[in-house]
Design an enzyme around this catalytic site. Sequence first.
Site, PDB file in Angstrom:
ATOM      1  CE  LYS A  62     104.038   2.534  30.613  1.00 53.87           C
ATOM      2  NZ  LYS A  62     103.169   2.608  29.435  1.00 53.87           N
ATOM      3  CD  GLN A 106     102.243   0.209  26.698  1.00 59.76           C
ATOM      4  OE1 GLN A 106     102.189   0.434  27.896  1.00 59.76           O
ATOM      5  NE2 GLN A 106     102.929   0.985  25.856  1.00 59.76           N
ATOM      6  CG  ASP A 129      98.574   6.130  29.282  1.00 59.46           C
ATOM      7  OD1 ASP A 129      99.692   6.398  29.779  1.00 59.46           O
ATOM      8  OD2 ASP A 129      98.333   5.065  28.681  1.00 59.46           O
TER       9      ASP A 129
END
Length: 304
Positions: A62, A106, A129
């Site tokens: 990412k 994460q 997200d």
Amino acid sequence: MVGMTEATDQAHILDGKALSEKIKQEIAAEVSDWVSQGNRAPHLAAVLVGQDGASRTYVDHKVKSCARVGFQSTLIEKPDDITQEELIAIVHGLNEDPGIDGFIVQLPLPAHIDDQAIIEAVAPHKDVDGFHPSNMGNLALGLPGFIPATPAGIMTLLERHGIETAGRHAVVIGRSSIVGTPMSLLLSRSGNPGNCTVTLCHSRTRDLAAHCREADILVAAVGIPGMVKADMVKEGAVVIDVGITRVEDASAKRGFRLKGDVDTASVAPKCSWITPVPGGVGPMTIVSLLRNTLVAARRSAGAH
Ligand code: NAD
């Protein structure tokens, strides 16, 4: 529509790697325009807790992708004994930092931290997200908001390959809040791609194989390598393999290789389109996260 690659005599590969490269170029061009109009580059932050190898690999990808498209990125690494309160304080700091457009924490987090408490601490307008209940609620209602990156990436893969979805029967295996459930909502909602009749299967589904055989579009998001076999797939189906499991392999350089939920060797000859693992859904997830971050940057600057 992007080009087709021969997988077998019948199936074509839905090449997420190639498409993601193309979309990164498109995003990079948009960022370059955005910056040339006097705006600062979009800025994504990622919080990584602990030493999980797979999580580190995802976060590294990412962050590297941010550089590719001209974003600024910040990686915040914390040891796995961080307390929930400390992690929430980091999230609040990012929520309030005007220099950060969007951020991710994460997952999975260590067992002593409540994932949901962290997700709910993220400001919805920076939740790139798309996991916050407010963004999930908007998705369920068909309102604008951030869509979780993996299902959003799959929708882009279908759209850019011109795959017809309207009126078709989609079967999604797995009901997680980050993949299966939002995938079922996206495929069923009015739009293109969309307008499918959707069946959502899970660990308590009876006769999974019978449901799968009815699918024109089959999405497997379970995490059991090779569980979808040829006898579970209808002739000509579109098969999307979301699963990524590390399977030990002494002959591989890293000691493991990645396996999807679909037994590709037996399934590919039966279907019309199939995603490979790796190189299918994974790279599309990253471009969707980048896309969400660009949207967040435009919104925070008051643009659309
Ligand atoms: P999860 O563990 O949260 O959910 C798995 C789902 O599978 C559950 O809803 C469960 O009900 C269902 N399930 C379990 N056993 C089943 C069975 N025998 N039959 C039918 N359903 C069953 O997992 P997740 O986070 O949704 O991820 C699923 C897979 O996708 C994992 O391999 C994960 O690594 C992968 N993944 C890939 C990407 C990507 O970018 N490619 C992103 C997220 C997740």
